[in-house]
Design a protein around this motif. Structure first.
Motif, PDB file in Angstrom:
ATOM      1  N   GLU A 238     -55.311  25.285  76.875  1.00 37.82           N
ATOM      2  CA  GLU A 238     -54.083  26.064  76.583  1.00 37.82           C
ATOM      3  C   GLU A 238     -53.686  26.091  75.379  1.00 37.82           C
ATOM      4  O   GLU A 238     -52.572  26.872  74.904  1.00 37.82           O
ATOM      5  CB  GLU A 238     -52.971  25.349  77.809  1.00 37.82           C
ATOM      6  CG  GLU A 238     -53.393  25.711  79.262  1.00 37.82           C
ATOM      7  CD  GLU A 238     -52.559  24.796  80.113  1.00 37.82           C
ATOM      8  OE1 GLU A 238     -51.702  24.019  79.692  1.00 37.82           O
ATOM      9  OE2 GLU A 238     -53.049  24.783  81.392  1.00 37.82           O
ATOM     10  N   TYR A 557     -58.272  30.594  78.911  1.00 38.57           N
ATOM     11  CA  TYR A 557     -56.698  30.579  78.970  1.00 38.57           C
ATOM     12  C   TYR A 557     -56.027  31.903  78.543  1.00 38.57           C
ATOM     13  O   TYR A 557     -56.580  32.399  77.388  1.00 38.57           O
ATOM     14  CB  TYR A 557     -56.193  29.532  78.097  1.00 38.57           C
ATOM     15  CG  TYR A 557     -54.781  29.702  78.167  1.00 38.57           C
ATOM     16  CD1 TYR A 557     -53.962  28.913  79.269  1.00 38.57           C
ATOM     17  CD2 TYR A 557     -54.143  29.943  76.883  1.00 38.57           C
ATOM     18  CE1 TYR A 557     -52.264  29.179  78.890  1.00 38.57           C
ATOM     19  CE2 TYR A 557     -52.751  29.817  76.752  1.00 38.57           C
ATOM     20  CZ  TYR A 557     -52.033  29.524  77.881  1.00 38.57           C
ATOM     21  OH  TYR A 557     -50.510  29.644  77.790  1.00 38.57           O
ATOM     22  N   GLY A 559     -52.373  33.331  77.523  1.00 37.84           N
ATOM     23  CA  GLY A 559     -51.116  33.131  77.511  1.00 37.84           C
ATOM     24  C   GLY A 559     -49.892  34.312  77.847  1.00 37.84           C
ATOM     25  O   GLY A 559     -48.801  34.047  77.949  1.00 37.84           O
TER      26      GLY A 559
END
Length: 560
Positions: A238, A557, A559
């Motif tokens: 992340e 990941y 975002g």
């Protein structure tokens, strides 16, 4: 040489195949591709096939790689970096902190006690209370804590709280009773049981003394350890990390990493360093056998390797355990601690080199760094000409002549930029202005021809690599005034800071042929961010947001 041969063959195959109608599995275009190649060049698009990069070039030329099943990412002007690598971190400790008592935000001893009291209220009698990240230098008075008040609020629960640097711990009376620590207990080799003026232990245990209580903590099952590591690895992803150098683990943790890689739960590539503290001070014959048994060239398509041995030599500045030739300015008579002997470092290094492994030794103070270089030099007498890539982890305070020795011996200073910005307000109190001149001496090391693999030492510092990149160029905390800059002449350029978290980190793990830059033949590891950190005002770097983290062509990941 074998790795280079494999890389050349792979690249040739990819180039030949791209001459036909090969279509990409993934195409990223309309971005600013920061390749981190030798020229630090920029491009527009990158194509991926079978987890590897098959094309880097213009948007127009990239169109030839689009097929019916190609996953297309329109970067829309976003910046694409090689997957960021943290060259010194602790996934296991990060996993612990995600489930244990968190006290890093406490700005006083009383606030920390309040956190412990809340935990005691929901714990069973006799249950260990484990946590950490206290920092007495942020408290009024800046004094080490005393256990009396802690013991009063936790009479039936042993308490073990690590300091922020991980080099000391604070325990209560119950924990000391279980560990057999009294006023008569001598300091263990390489450690200190801090005692008050009355001779009674205060509850602070420094370096090897920590093990007296730590060894009593209940161990994790492999299943629980895997759960914690998965949480830690996800947090890394992340934050834009695709690789981590895990600085000191044993066979149990390595086996768990293997299982996680098999199940697709690792999320980051792990270069695991084999921790000598698991089997301290054996004979050389045992070292050879242990290294042969645990060395791992590559596992699960380079998701895991074990080619480095981790040693802990001295302590840390915060707890005054870093080793110096002269005493601390704020602690007369104390010159720090050596956890192991220089002779032991030489033994381990010889055995490691004999088994095609490197060594990474924790050294912070001038004496720790200097004596470690001596030990490395003695070992290298038998291995001249070897591509050893011996490392010193932290290398925080040096003398100028030892910078020259780093360069002549080709020892890699693996450093953590945010340590500089965390320590800058206390270092002159600890060791004075003169010794501080060559602390976190990045420019001097770089000008000597060295590289600096960059890391965070998380969870000692934040897992966010952009805080490290900012610290590299700014040498101050975000939001600090310009006059708060520490030894500005030692700052890095933004290009050097990015190299530290990419190609230089890869080099330190013998992986520069497969990781660390966006070039054909390398793994398709990318960190896509919302701003161009090569051009913006450095003060904006800490606000950087990760938009995609891509590992081997797979989005780990997203975002937004």
């Amino acid at each position: 040489m074998r790795n280079i041969f494999i890389f050349i063959c792979t690249t040739l195959c990819l180039l030949i195949s791209c001459g036909g109608n090969e279509k990409a599995d993934m195409l990223i275009y309309q971005g600013k591709i920061v390749t981190v190649d030798n020229e630090f060049s920029f491009s527009e698009a990158v194509a991926v096939k079978n987890g590897r990069i098959i094309f880097v070039g213009s948007n127009k030329d990239a169109e030839a790689f689009i097929g019916d099943s190609t996953e297309i990412i329109d970067a829309e002007g976003l910046t694409v970096l090689p997957g960021l690598i943290d060259a010194h971190a602790h996934l296991v400790s990060l996993g612990d902190e995600l489930v244990n008592l968190e006290i890093s935000g406490c700005r006083s001893f009383e606030e920390m006690l309040g956190k412990v009291k809340e935990k005691v209220a929901v714990s069973k009698p006799g249950e260990w209370i484990v946590g950490g990240r206290w920092d007495h230098t942020l408290w009024p008075g800046k004094a080490f804590p005393q256990h009396r008040q802690l013991s009063e609020i936790s009479p039936d629960n042993p308490v073990y709280l690590k300091r922020v640097d991980g080099n000391s711990a604070f325990v209560n009376k119950r924990a000391m009773e279980l560990a057999g620590i009294t006023a008569l207990t001598p300091d263990p080799p390489g450690g200190i049981i801090v005692k008050g003026q009355d001779g009674e232990p205060t509850g602070v245990l420094v370096n090897q003394a920590m093990n007296m209580a730590k060894s009593l903590l209940p161990g994790d099952s492999e299943e629980y350890l895997a759960d914690k590591l998965e949480m830690a690895a996800k947090l890394c992803s992340e934050n834009g990390l695709t690789g981590v150098h895990e600085a000191g683990v044993g066979p149990k943790e390595i086996n768990v990493f293997k299982e996680m890689a098999d199940k697709g739960k690792l999320f980051v590539r792990v270069n695991a360093m084999l921790g000598e503290q698991e089997k301290p001070r054996f004979q050389v014959s045992d070292l050879n056998a242990w290294f042969k048994e645990n060395r791992l060239e590559s596992y699960a398509d380079n998701m895991l390797c074990v080619k480095t041995v981790k040693l802990f030599f001295d302590g840390a500045l915060g707890s005054r355990g870093a080793a110096f030739f002269e005493e601390y300015d704020d602690d007369p008579g104390n010159t720090g601690i050596l956890r192991i002997s220089p002779e032991y470092i030489t033994e381990v290094t010889k055995a490691a080199l004999a088994n095609n492994m490197s060594v990474a030794t924790h050294c912070i103070g001038i004496r720790g760094n200097s004596l470690c270089l001596d030990s490395y030099a003695e070992a290298l007498e038998e291995y001249q000409g070897e591509d050893h890539r011996l490392r010193i982890e932290h290398a925080q305070v040096l003398k100028p002549e030892d910078i020259e020795r780093f360069a002549s011996m080709k020892v890699i200073p693996s450093m953590q930029p945010t340590h500089c910005t965390s320590d800058k307000n206390m270092i002159e109190d600890r060791i004075g202005r003169e010794r501080s001149k060559y602390s976190y001496a990045w420019r001097a090391l770089l000008d000597a021809g060295l590289i600096i693999p960059a890391g965070s030492d998380f969870p000692v510092e934040s897992v966010n690599p952009f805080l490290g990149i900012y610290a590299s160029v700014a040498r101050k905390l975000p939001g600090d005034k310009p006059e708060a800059v520490f030894n500005s002449e030692q700052a890095m350029t933004i290009e050097e800071a990015i190299r530290g978290f990419t190609i230089w980190a890869a080099y330190a793990a013998f992986q520069e042929d497969i990781l660390g830059s966006i070039e054909r033949g390398k793994y398709a590891d990318f960190t896509i961010i919302d701003r161009d950190i090569t051009l913006i005002d450095p003060e904006e770097i800490p606000e950087t947001k990760v938009v995609y983290t891509i590992l081997g062509g797979d989005i780990k990941y997203k975002g937004r």
